[in-house]
Write a protein that holds these residues in place. Structure first.
Motif, PDB file in Angstrom:
ATOM      1  N   GLY A   1       3.022   3.164  -3.526  1.00 23.05           N
ATOM      2  CA  GLY A   1       2.456   4.468  -3.893  1.00 23.05           C
ATOM      3  C   GLY A   1       3.481   5.574  -3.855  1.00 23.05           C
ATOM      4  N   ASN A   2       4.478   5.451  -2.993  1.00 23.59           N
ATOM      5  CA  ASN A   2       5.493   6.498  -2.854  1.00 23.59           C
ATOM      6  C   ASN A   2       6.859   6.028  -3.333  1.00 23.59           C
ATOM      7  OD1 ASN A   2       3.682   8.357  -1.610  1.00 23.59           O
ATOM      8  ND2 ASN A   2       3.839   7.174   0.290  1.00 23.59           N
ATOM      9  N   ASP A   3       6.902   4.988  -4.167  1.00 24.39           N
ATOM     10  CA  ASP A   3       8.180   4.434  -4.636  1.00 24.39           C
ATOM     11  C   ASP A   3       8.233   4.563  -6.154  1.00 24.39           C
ATOM     12  OD1 ASP A   3      10.436   2.931  -5.280  1.00 24.39           O
ATOM     13  OD2 ASP A   3      10.107   1.535  -3.601  1.00 24.39           O
ATOM     14  N   TYR A   4       9.091   5.518  -6.633  1.00 19.48           N
ATOM     15  CA  TYR A   4       9.139   5.773  -8.081  1.00 19.48           C
ATOM     16  C   TYR A   4       9.884   4.681  -8.836  1.00 19.48           C
ATOM     17  CZ  TYR A   4      14.024   7.203  -7.631  1.00 19.48           C
ATOM     18  OH  TYR A   4      15.370   7.214  -7.401  1.00 19.48           O
ATOM     19  N   ARG A   5      10.691   3.864  -8.129  1.00 22.35           N
ATOM     20  CA  ARG A   5      11.471   2.820  -8.813  1.00 22.35           C
ATOM     21  C   ARG A   5      10.740   1.496  -8.893  1.00 22.35           C
ATOM     22  NH1 ARG A   5      15.706   0.724  -7.152  1.00 22.35           N
ATOM     23  NH2 ARG A   5      15.411   1.048  -4.893  1.00 22.35           N
ATOM     24  N   ARG A   6       9.767   1.272  -8.041  1.00 29.38           N
ATOM     25  CA  ARG A   6       9.103  -0.011  -7.990  1.00 29.38           C
ATOM     26  C   ARG A   6       7.640   0.142  -8.356  1.00 29.38           C
ATOM     27  NH1 ARG A   6      11.759  -0.192  -2.651  1.00 29.38           N
ATOM     28  NH2 ARG A   6      13.661  -1.477  -2.760  1.00 29.38           N
ATOM     29  N   HIS A   7       7.121  -0.815  -9.143  1.00 27.81           N
ATOM     30  CA  HIS A   7       5.683  -0.860  -9.447  1.00 27.81           C
ATOM     31  C   HIS A   7       5.306  -2.303  -9.761  1.00 27.81           C
ATOM     32  CE1 HIS A   7       7.390  -0.654 -13.535  1.00 27.81           C
ATOM     33  NE2 HIS A   7       6.276  -1.276 -13.933  1.00 27.81           N
ATOM     34  N   MET A   8       3.987  -2.562  -9.818  1.00 30.78           N
ATOM     35  CA  MET A   8       3.494  -3.916 -10.107  1.00 30.78           C
ATOM     36  C   MET A   8       2.875  -3.959 -11.488  1.00 30.78           C
ATOM     37  SD  MET A   8       1.893  -5.760  -6.745  1.00 30.78           S
ATOM     38  CE  MET A   8       0.603  -4.571  -6.483  1.00 30.78           C
ATOM     39  N   SER A   9       3.049  -5.119 -12.137  1.00 31.23           N
ATOM     40  CA  SER A   9       2.344  -5.445 -13.382  1.00 31.23           C
ATOM     41  C   SER A   9       1.616  -6.747 -13.126  1.00 31.23           C
ATOM     42  CB  SER A   9       3.333  -5.593 -14.541  1.00 31.23           C
ATOM     43  OG  SER A   9       2.659  -6.044 -15.712  1.00 31.23           O
TER      44      SER A   9
END
Length: 1026
Positions: free
Chosen positions: A75-83
């Motif tokens: 939620g607070n990580d602009y470089r990492r996300h899930m697909s």
């Protein structure tokens, strides 16, 4: 501790999902794809990494990721996300993103952890200094090491050295070696040609980056040549080399020395290397692919030259990541049951085990025990439900195995396994009634007969699993039976009625039979049975159930409800065997069988061989075929040659070959002919199939025994005697070198003149001699011969020698033009001449300059007139006449000239009108005017044809009108043509006069014809008329 919502869910499945393990649907997460190790170039163009994680479950799982054991706050990580479940990392950072990643999948049923995956970054820095390196001074013959000193890096490197300038790379051999471990260049013995600058080239195999060191000068000292010395190993492998299972192990070994040392390898155990082990770079590298436990041990490198040897050794040890030998599976168990799960893994070193529940470590407590990879839980509770993982780990890796545990709780339920409403049993048999309620925990069962609780007796057995058995049942056992099941959640029951029936009897059985191929039979199978039973019939043939749909063209079930008769149509040999009728009822199964023997014509004999052969006989042998149920009574032998049409029966000795004989002699064969033989067997049923043909065999040669036939001849030219005959067929020539002997003599003389012809196909011989009188008689005969000798001559025939052509030309030849296409030629017959005259020949042509227009007409006999037809109109022709005989044509008469008539008028009579009064037909037509190029009209021709007769009546007239009397009971067809010197002109349109037209009139061709007479019919009448 179980969450309250999970307790509610587990309790809600009571009496529903958790009633029976067969109906359980496991819904917790299970892996489809787990993370795998990644190594990425630090300067990757897309600057993005994707670590896969995908699971299935119901509801669909959610995901959570950790890095080095710490949960990633997406939620607070602009470089990492899930697909989905995949973790995507943008703007890669070597310091922040390097590490060990692990994925967790979870839904309402629990959580599971994935395997661990490492993310590493490959890079290659530049050499620290780019200034020139210090020169290395060596003597000739001395060994030297040029250090590479690779820069900081991550990822596998590959090394090469440039000599002086690109693209000249150092070529490795027994004297020079580039270590892929250190990157350094080793020269065992320096030579003057080695002097120059050396540059180390470093490649990163992951990033494909390449950096070059500063050049290192190699300078040759001038203070003398280095003497010989023993090998000094500069490149060797460590004392201990760990090797993973299945990996490629490379061991390096290189020595300096003068002379250049030779490198060899061995194992200290003395065990020879397997074929998979290879050496490279003049034995400096030892490669062991697909490393296994048996490859572990101490390896030695031996460097040796004439001055001595040196040895380096090290131990290569085997290690392996854990891999599963046994895992647990999803399990559904009743509450209060005991769970035992065991997992086993193999690895080197031996792995240790731990257990997880919903991603958390399990700690042993009073009900839970963990021992050597086994998990046991006593007296299961609702809170024990969830997702469990067995973890096996050693220093080389960690693996996870997952399974879901469902804890079931329900009152007894018979909805899935009730007693049958109606049960049937044969009197005297044993009845088994099963009581299988779905219940968790298992239910306690009781049985009632009607309203009475059943107790154990000599005939009644109550088993612990709830099954009721009644032995030797009678009609008194017929009743309603109820099973009552109880556990702590409730009670349920199921009831069925038992009927006792009388035994079934077979009243008509099939019997063993013999039958001929192609016939049809019925095998009976009839029973008497209790009317309360349902009966079914089936048939088996040689142990296989008959499929009446697939084999319906041969097999059919016939009969009623108590009859299972089998009809077999058009029986074949393969239908012989054992037939079993199977009778199935609700309470028993009976069977009866019969053997059916099918008789047919014999099978084909085999192995037909020619044992001995002469010019007219062949000794044959064969082996018998199958008799197909009926003994073989005899054999027929057939033969085939290139000269026969198909197979022909041949004569044998003995004349009749009985069924016990397997040899016979074929007689009456032709000499020097290639034969094939086959044998046909017969029995009481009929003739069988023929055997395969024997190998082709040629009879021996012999003197010809057949003389030529139809000896005759005659004709030819002057001084020739022509003799002809019918050639002897090839199959009667009896050998090679076949030919003919021709003998002839003048009639009345004794001595024969002989001639020989060596060509078998010739059927004509011409003897030429100027002394032969024309048309004189000769006796002739023709014989045959071959390499074995002369055969018989034909009977003597009489032949005339050639005659001479007529010597005189016909005289007083005259020609008369008859029409536009015909000239009549007349001549005077020749008087008696020495030569025969068989007839006359008229030759004609249009012009002496056009020889291709020559025509010829021959007439046999003593005729002196011929009509030459098919000529062109108004054309002059030259004609000559000659006499002819068998020798040819004599001299021609002097040519005469005659011109054909102009062609007849091309215009037919027009405007034809007719009147019919009574039986008198009156015709009128317009006169025909001839053109200048046509013959003048001299009259008209009226053609009259009666329908019932084939003759045509013609009437000539020079007028354009005519009256004709007709009979009233016939139909007529009439046509008019103009006449001229050139012949008949074109005809008018035909006129049809019908007997119904009497007293009518008309014009043209149509007249008054019935409407039903179609144009097609008129054309047909015309065609048949003309």
């Amino acid at each position: 501790m179980m969450l309250p919502w999970k307790q509610i869910v587990l309790l809600s499945i009571t009496g529903c999902l958790a009633a029976c393990t067969e109906d359980v649907i496991f819904r917790g997460p299970r892996w489809r794809a787990e993370p795998s190790d990644l190594i990425l170039p630090i300067n990757s163009p897309d600057q993005q990494a994707t670590i896969r994680c995908e699971a299935e479950g119901n509801p669909s799982p959610q995901y959570r990721w950790s890095l080095n054991g710490t949960v990633i706050d997406l939620g607070n990580d602009y470089r990492r996300h899930m697909s989905g479940g995949n973790l995507i990392i943008n703007s890669l950072d070597r310091d922040q993103d390097t590490g060990i990643y692990q994925c967790m999948a979870f839904n309402m049923w629990g959580s599971i952890l994935s395997g661990r995956a490492t993310l590493q970054f490959a890079y290659l820095d530049n050499f620290k200094t780019q200034s020139a390196r210090n020169a290395v001074n060596v003597r000739e013959g001395q060994g030297v090491v040029l250090l590479c000193g690779p820069p900081m890096h991550s990822g596998e490197l590959a090394f090469r050295w440039i000599f002086n300038e690109y693209p000249y790379f150092v070529q490795q051999d027994a004297r020079r070696f580039v270590s892929q471990e250190t990157g350094s260049l080793y020269i065992a013995k320096v030579e003057p040609s080695d002097v120059g600058n050396y540059t180390c080239v470093v490649n990163n195999t992951v990033t494909t980056e390449k950096v070059l060191s500063s050049p290192t000068p190699l300078v040759l000292r001038n203070d003398g040549v280095m003497g010989e010395y023993e090998p000094k190993i500069e490149v060797n492998f460590p004392d201990s080399v760990p090797a993973a299972k299945g990996s490629l192990v490379k061991l390096e070994c290189f020595a300096l020395g003068n002379p250049v040392p030779e490198i060899s390898w061995r194992r200290t155990s003395g065990v020879p290397f397997p074929s998979k082990v290879k050496t490279k770079n003049s034995n400096a590298v030892l490669e062991i692919p697909n490393f296994q436990q048996e490859d572990a041990g101490t390896y030695e490198c031996v460097a040796e030259n004439s001055r001595g040897k040196n040895v380096a050794r090290g131990r290569v040890s085997f290690h392996a990541k854990p891999h599963w030998l046994q895992t647990m599976t999803d399990t559904a168990m009743s509450i209060d049951d005991n769970l035992f799960w065991e997992c086993k893994a193999n690895g080197k070193p031996k792995p240790s085990y731990s257990w997880l529940k919903d991603g958390e470590n399990i700690l042993p407590e009073s009900r839970m025990r963990i021992e050597n990879g086994a998990l046991s839980i006593a007296v299961l509770e609702h809170s024990d439900a969830g997702l469990y993982q067995c973890v096996a780990e050693n220093k080389h890796g960690i693996i996870y195995s997952s399974a879901e545990l469902m804890v079931l709780a329900s009152a007894p339920d018979f909805s899935k396994s009730p007693l049958r409403a109606l049960l049937k049993a044969r009197s005297g048999s044993e009845v088994t009634l099963e009581c299988k309620p779905q219940a968790s925990p298992p239910a306690i069962t009781r049985w009632k007969k009607a309203n009475e609780i059943l107790q154990r007796t000599e005939r009644i057995t109550l088993l612990p699993n709830g099954t009721l058995k009644i032995a030797n049942v009678t009609r008194q056992d017929a009743a309603s039976y109820t099973c009552i099941a109880t556990n702590k959640f409730g009670t349920a029951s199921t009831t069925g009625r038992l009927i006792i029936t009388e035994p079934t009897r077979i009243t008509l059985r099939p019997t063993n039979m013999e039958i001929i191929v192609g016939e049809s039979i019925v095998l009976p199978c009839q029973i008497a049975c209790d009317p309360a039973l349902d009966v079914s019939f089936s048939w088996a043939f040689n142990g296989q159930l008959i499929d009446f749909q697939r084999d319906g063209h041969h097999f059919e079930r016939v009969g009623g409800s108590i009859s299972g008769d089998l009809m077999i149509r058009n029986i074949q040999l393969n239908h012989g065997g054992k037939y079993v009728c199977v009778i199935d009822t609700d309470v028993e199964s009976l069977s009866t069988s019969a053997i059916l023997v099918v008789k047919g014509p014999p099978g084909p004999p085999d192995k037909v061989a020619v044992e001995e052969i002469t010019d007219s006989t062949a000794q044959l042998s064969w082996s018998p075929g199958r008799d197909n149920g009926s003994p073989i009574t005899g054999y027929i032998i057939q033969a085939r040659t290139p000269f026969t049409v198909g197979w022909q029966a041949v004569d044998t000795v003995p004349e009749v070959v009985n069924g016990n004989m397997l040899t016979a002699t074929v007689v009456g064969l032709n000499a020097w002919v290639e034969y094939e033989f086959r044998v046909v067997a017969r029995n009481s049923v009929g003739m069988g199939e023929p055997s395969p043909a024997s190998a082709k065999t040629r009879t021996e040669d012999a003197i010809p025994d057949t003389a030529p036939t139809d000896v005759g001849g005659g004709g030819g030219t002057k001084s020739e005697l022509v003799i002809t005959w019918e050639p002897v067929p090839e199959e009667l020539q009896n050998g090679e070198g076949f030919g003919y002997i021709i003998a002839f003599r003048p009639v009345g003389t004794v001595t024969w003149t002989r001639a020989v012809i060596s060509t078998p196909g010739v059927a004509r011989y011409v003897f030429r001699n100027d002394t032969i009188p024309p048309f004189s008689l000769f006796d002739v005969k023709v014989g045959a011969y071959n390499n074995r000798g002369e055969g018989p001559f034909s009977s003597i025939g009489t032949v005339s020698s050639a005659e001479e052509v007529p010597g005189v030309a016909p005289k007083r030849v005259r020609g008369r033009s008859v029409s536009a296409a015909q000239i009549e030629v007349i001549w005077e017959a020749l008087p008696t001449t020495p030569e025969r005259v068989l007839g006359y020949e008229v030759v004609y042509w249009e012009d002496d300059t056009k020889p291709d227009t020559i025509g010829k007409v021959r007439i046999s006999g003593n005729y002196t007139l011929v009509n030459v037809t098919g000529l062109r109109a108004n054309t002059p022709y030259y004609l000559a006449v000659a006499a002819f005989n068998t020798a040819g044509s004599g001299p021609q008469s002097a040519p005469i000239n005659t011109t054909t008539k102009k062609p007849p008028p091309g215009q037919p009579p027009l405007n034809v009108k007719w009147t019919m009064i009574g039986s008198t037909l009156t015709l009128h037509w317009d006169p025909v005017e001839a053109m200048d190029t046509e013959s003048a009209v001299t009259g008209y021709l009226v053609l009259l044809k009666r329908h019932r007769y084939n003759d045509i009546n013609t009437i000539l007239t020079n007028k354009t009108t005519m009256e004709i009397s007709l009979t009233a009971n016939d139909n007529y067809l009439i046509q008019i043509k103009a006449l001229s010197e050139g012949g008949e002109g074109a005809g008018s349109e035909p006129i049809h006069i019908y007997k119904l037209s009497m007293g009518a009139r008309g014009s043209g061709a149509g007249g008054l014809s019935p409407s039903c007479l179609s144009a097609v019919l008129i054309s047909a009448l015309l065609c048949s008329f003309w």
